[in-house]
Design an enzyme around this catalytic site. Structure first.
Site, PDB file in Angstrom:
ATOM      1  N   SER A  29     -38.568 -43.503  22.342  1.00  0.00           N
ATOM      2  CA  SER A  29     -37.116 -43.291  22.330  1.00  0.00           C
ATOM      3  C   SER A  29     -36.545 -43.245  20.922  1.00  0.00           C
ATOM      4  O   SER A  29     -35.463 -42.697  20.721  1.00  0.00           O
ATOM      5  CB  SER A  29     -36.402 -44.392  23.122  1.00  0.00           C
ATOM      6  OG  SER A  29     -36.473 -45.626  22.440  1.00  0.00           O
ATOM      7  N   VAL A  61     -28.145  11.094  13.508  1.00  0.00           N
ATOM      8  CA  VAL A  61     -29.054  11.829  12.632  1.00  0.00           C
ATOM      9  C   VAL A  61     -29.361  13.157  13.311  1.00  0.00           C
ATOM     10  O   VAL A  61     -29.857  13.184  14.443  1.00  0.00           O
ATOM     11  CB  VAL A  61     -30.350  11.037  12.367  1.00  0.00           C
ATOM     12  CG1 VAL A  61     -31.249  11.817  11.408  1.00  0.00           C
ATOM     13  CG2 VAL A  61     -30.038   9.659  11.802  1.00  0.00           C
ATOM     14  N   LYS A 117     -27.620  12.830   8.081  1.00  0.00           N
ATOM     15  CA  LYS A 117     -27.050  11.597   8.618  1.00  0.00           C
ATOM     16  C   LYS A 117     -25.531  11.735   8.592  1.00  0.00           C
ATOM     17  O   LYS A 117     -24.941  11.965   7.534  1.00  0.00           O
ATOM     18  CB  LYS A 117     -27.491  10.390   7.795  1.00  0.00           C
ATOM     19  CG  LYS A 117     -28.984  10.137   7.840  1.00  0.00           C
ATOM     20  CD  LYS A 117     -29.340   8.883   7.053  1.00  0.00           C
ATOM     21  CE  LYS A 117     -30.837   8.607   7.106  1.00  0.00           C
ATOM     22  NZ  LYS A 117     -31.204   7.383   6.363  1.00  0.00           N
ATOM     23  N   ASP A 126     -39.548  -1.227   7.622  1.00  0.00           N
ATOM     24  CA  ASP A 126     -39.882  -0.585   8.907  1.00  0.00           C
ATOM     25  C   ASP A 126     -40.949   0.481   8.685  1.00  0.00           C
ATOM     26  O   ASP A 126     -40.840   1.594   9.199  1.00  0.00           O
ATOM     27  CB  ASP A 126     -38.632   0.020   9.545  1.00  0.00           C
ATOM     28  CG  ASP A 126     -38.876   0.459  10.999  1.00  0.00           C
ATOM     29  OD1 ASP A 126     -39.853  -0.031  11.603  1.00  0.00           O
ATOM     30  OD2 ASP A 126     -38.114   1.289  11.504  1.00  0.00           O
TER      31      ASP A 126
END
Length: 909
Positions: free
Chosen positions: A356, A620, A651, A762
């Protein structure tokens, strides 16, 4: 008797006394002293806000100035305005008080409810929740009354933010006070397995329900919870000292059957180097139901997160009267070992271990002490304090005041609650039976008129709700007075409103990935669920500074507890038009635009072909430019044959985009204008004179590399198990040397980005374009294409992350560097050699991929790697494995990868 013998005797006496009770442990009910908002112990410099109607800092303290803090923006509906208090050191905050605007008795603004967020290090913010998961705290019903609210559980924090709430556009003002005491234990976090459920006649839930860290793969890390809240459990673990909680609430427990190793391992992180004398663990020993004291404890020590465990572990076998079923505190001597991190293993002596509370006796150690043999990680950035003089995690600082009495959870309180519920039920029945006129009469009887003119409040006075009136006011209510506009001097004449609601300016658009509202929970514990490690801070822009080598401002997180993905830390990779954006280094203002001047492109020369993808604020498009050689003012490539159109990607920012989105779009234009490399798509021109804003970049006639390779067969059919469907080769073929040439070009482009200290974030075959003669250019709009939606993991329905290509530190901590791009390159190389016929970790779900990242961090040999492609030599596969090294500094740089692929890869076996 020598000094060493005397020291040993004192420690033995301490251990013996600890077996009976945790007498030295702090009592949270006594940790209720005002921390200094009203008496100005907390200076102006430690009080800040997201915005403020008035620049007067006095209003934040008390009734001076405008009478309270009033945000400049509307709190409805986003609830982003906050008042922040910096306590400078860690405190246990057990109580908060709020009041509305005073303004000489003329203020009428207050907050009916609010939320709290807190932080221990200024980087990760956590939302306070009560024991049933509710975040919203009820506030004031009028501007005069003081409302004190017990925080159950209390929070250990250095910085506290108050977020007022409203159900409509209205003025909201706050005065606040914090109550608690200094957190002396120095414990920043503990890591432990998730508590389990014991099934008796009823289910006993032994989970750490107030833990404020993260949970991944059955492990809790990066936070504090019930093992450090000062509440000691009862002898019968099925009962609790708290009201309206589930059986087992006071304890965290683990079953022996779930741990084949025979022990439970926990790790503790402290704020600075400490010399540890002992550890106290409050355990349950109700052996008739399976709970037993630990059979022994083994602890290891280290001084920094990246250091090895030092010396031999301290071992202690626990004895005593094990037949006594009473709960007790057992003390483990630690021999004065110096460390910041402790790893302790608690051995099972029965079916269950139930704890506890865990506390430590320690003294702060000077980092530069010669006795330590060198220097060690610096102390945290909050001011150091004197070492504790007794065994207590908290130092009470009365500041000349009495602590605020805690409202006891007695049967009287329960009776009052039942009576209130019955009265409300009767009122509801009456409302359904009586006419509307009678209902209005009932409401009018409940209305009260505030007759007081002025109020002085000291929030340190005991009580739950305090109303103090200094003198009687006029019979008529005082006129309404608006807060003073910023920059205007105070004036005595009140300003009477025209009756319309005050519409405050909305704050600037900001995407928040943290979700605050949660459904109410019943009296049972939260349902166990997979907890995705998320970094819940988003930014209004999408450009992030990558990590640089050098000494960190704060010590890095411990390496045996899976780190949090920084809460206040989901990084959104997606730009305004849907593609990912580069992370750029921190540059002085204007430096981003130091590239060549952007070229205005004639919008009329663009001929639409198809839409490639879209994002939140833009799209895009694939377009053609007829006779590009005629545009002599533009820096076009010269390899376009005369009479043939030039393919470009455009874009486009939608005209209805927000101001922040427009700024981000222009930032992306500046960044793209700096990229000049044959293996990176280039910015060819822009259209920014009128809406919609456009940027025009390269595009390659063969499309993206993923689609291109998946349509090819490998020439070398002799390679055993070459990618294919087992049938005769159909369509074009590609050779293994050409695959290496493709990979070398990708490495070359990434090498160029690394020289600029840009991070792609990415990298994948979907973000590589293929031109004539297998020319490769790295692009950035694969994320915007619906074709590849399955390659991204959507966080809370908003941000998308390519987790199957991301390094473990990106997933768990949001840390994107050139080294994390190297990891993604290894996955991209795997895709190339598989001819893009399989998704990385295709056999794993997204949640299992995240769990695998945790295995990389724990480094216990259970992590899963991508298998060797059939056409990949062993030497090249070993290069991939180096790209996936756990330590980022062990991953090869892009210059080495390019050199190997361009010169040596064909010679590997």
């Amino acid at each position: 008797m020598g000094p060493e013998a005397l020291s040993s005797l004192l420690l033995l006496l301490l251990v013996a006394s600890g077996d009976a009770d945790m007498k030295g442990h702090f009592d949270p009910a006594k940790c209720r002293y005002a921390l200094g908002m009203q008496d100005r112990t907390i200076p102006d410099s430690d009080i800040s806000a997201s915005s403020s109607w008035s620049d007067s800092t006095a209003a934040r303290h008390s009734s001076d100035g405008d009478g309270a803090w009033c945000p400049a923006g509307s709190v409805f509906p986003k609830e982003e305005e906050y008042l922040q208090v910096d306590l400078q050191r860690l405190h246990l905050v057990a109580l908060v008080g709020t009041q509305g605007r005073h303004a000489g008795g003329l203020g009428k603004e207050f907050s009916r409810s609010y939320r709290l967020r807190y932080s221990r290090d200024g980087r990760r913010w956590m939302g306070w929740k009560d024991r049933w998961g509710q975040e919203v705290i009820s506030g004031n019903e009028d501007p005069e009354g003081v409302v004190l609210k017990d925080l159950g559980p209390p929070m250990v924090a250095r910085l506290v933010r108050f977020y007022p709430r409203a159900d409509r556009v209205m003025s909201v003002c706050l005065r606040v006070e914090l109550y608690g005491c200094l957190w002396r234990d120095g414990l920043l976090s503990y890591t432990a397995p998730v508590g389990q459920t014991m099934y008796l006649s009823e289910a006993v839930y032994l989970n750490d329900s107030t833990y404020d860290g993260h949970t991944v793969g059955g492990l809790q890390y990066g936070g504090l919870g019930q093992l450090a809240d000062g509440v000691v459990g009862l002898d019968d673990f099925r009962k609790s000292q708290e009201l309206r909680v589930w059986p087992g609430y006071d304890y965290v427990g683990w079953s022996n059957h779930s741990f084949s190793s025979g022990y439970v391992e926990m790790e503790f992180e402290f704020d600075r180097l400490r010399a540890f004398q002992a550890m106290q663990v409050h355990c349950n020993n109700m052996h008739t139901l399976g709970a037993r004291l630990p059979g022994g404890v083994e602890c290891r020590f280290r001084r920094g997160p990246a250091m090895a465990w030092e010396g031999e572990p301290m071992r202690h076998n626990l004895g005593g009267n094990l037949g006594d079923p009473r709960a007790r505190a057992v003390s483990v001597p630690l021999g004065g070992r110096v460390a910041r991190f402790l790893q302790c293993r608690f051995l099972f002596a029965g079916p269950w271990l139930l704890f506890s509370e865990i506390s430590f006796i320690s003294d702060v150690v000077n980092n530069s002490s010669p006795a330590l043999g060198g220097t060690f990680p610096p102390a945290p950035w909050w001011p150091p304090g004197p070492p504790p003089t007794n065994f207590s995690s908290l130092e009470l600082e009365p500041r000349g005041q009495q602590p605020v009495a805690k409202a006891e959870g007695s049967p009287t309180a329960i009776l009052i609650g039942c009576l209130v519920a019955i009265i409300l039920l009767l009122l509801l029945i009456i409302a359904l039976m009586l006419w509307r006129l009678h209902w209005r009469r009932l409401l009018s009887k409940a209305e009260r008129r505030v007759l007081e003119e002025e109020l002085t409040v000291h929030l340190s006075v005991p009580g739950d709700t305090i109303l103090i009136n200094n003198r009687p006011g006029p019979r008529e209510p005082p006129p309404y007075q608006e807060p003073r506009p910023r920059g205007n001097p105070p004036h005595s004449a009140p300003c009477v409103p025209n009756g319309s609601a005050l519409l405050l300016s909305n704050p600037a658009y900001r995407l928040l990935l943290a979700t605050y509202a949660r459904p109410p929970r019943g009296p049972g514990p939260p349902t166990p669920a997979w907890a995705k490690p998320t970094n819940t801070q988003a930014y209004s822009g999408d450009y992030m500074e990558p990590e640089k080598p050098g000494a960190p401002l704060l010590p890095p997180p411990p390496q045996n507890s899976v780190p949090h993905y920084a809460e206040a830390d989901i990084v959104t990779l997606q730009g305004v038009t849907g593609g990912n954006t580069y992370a750029v280094p921190a540059l002085p203002p204007g430096a981003v635009g130091d590239g060549p001047p952007r070229v205005d492109f004639p919008r009329s020369r663009l001929r639409f072909k198809e839409k490639l993808g879209e994002g939140q604020f833009g799209e895009v498009h694939l377009c053609e430019v007829d006779s590009p050689q005629d545009l002599v003012s533009l820096d076009f490539p010269l390899n376009v044959r005369k009479g043939h159109p030039l393919l470009v990607a455009v874009k486009i920012l939608r005209p209805d985009a927000t101001k922040n989105a427009r700024n981000d779009f222009l930032k992306e234009v500046k960044i793209m204008s700096r990229l000049k490399d044959p293996n990176i798509i280039r910015l060819l021109g822009v259209c920014v004179q009128d809406d919609p804003l456009c940027m025009i970049t390269d595009y390659m006639e063969n499309g993206d590399l993923n689609q291109f390779l998946s349509a090819h067969q490998l020439e070398d059919k002799a390679a055993e198990g070459a990618p294919g469907d087992g049938q005769a080769a159909q369509g074009p073929t590609i050779s293994y040397p050409m695959l290496l040439h493709v990979a070398a070009q990708i490495a070359s482009g990434m090498r160029y980005l690394a020289t600029l200290n840009f991070v792609h974030r990415d990298l994948a075959t979907r973000n590589c374009l293929v031109g004539e003669n297998f020319t490769i250019k790295i692009a950035d709009f694969g994320m915007s294409r619906n074709l590849y939606a399955g390659d991204y993991y959507r966080v809370q329905g908003r941000a998308v992350l390519p987790i199957r290509w991301m390094a473990w530190e990106c997933i768990l901590m949001g840390k994107f560097t050139t080294a994390s791009d190297v990891w993604a390159f290894g996955v991209t190389l795997w895709e190339v050699l598989m001819l893009c016929r399989a998704q990385p970790f295709g056999q794993l779900t997204d949640e299992q991929v995240i769990e695998n990242a945790g295995e990389f961090f724990r480094d216990q040999g259970r992590q899963v790697y991508l298998s060797r492609p059939p056409a990949c030599p062993q030497g090249l596969y070993e290069l991939m494995l180096r790209c996936w090294s756990r330590e980022s500094e062990q991953r090869p740089p892009f210059s080495q990868l390019h050199r190997f692929l361009a010169e040596d890869a064909l010679n590997t076996v």
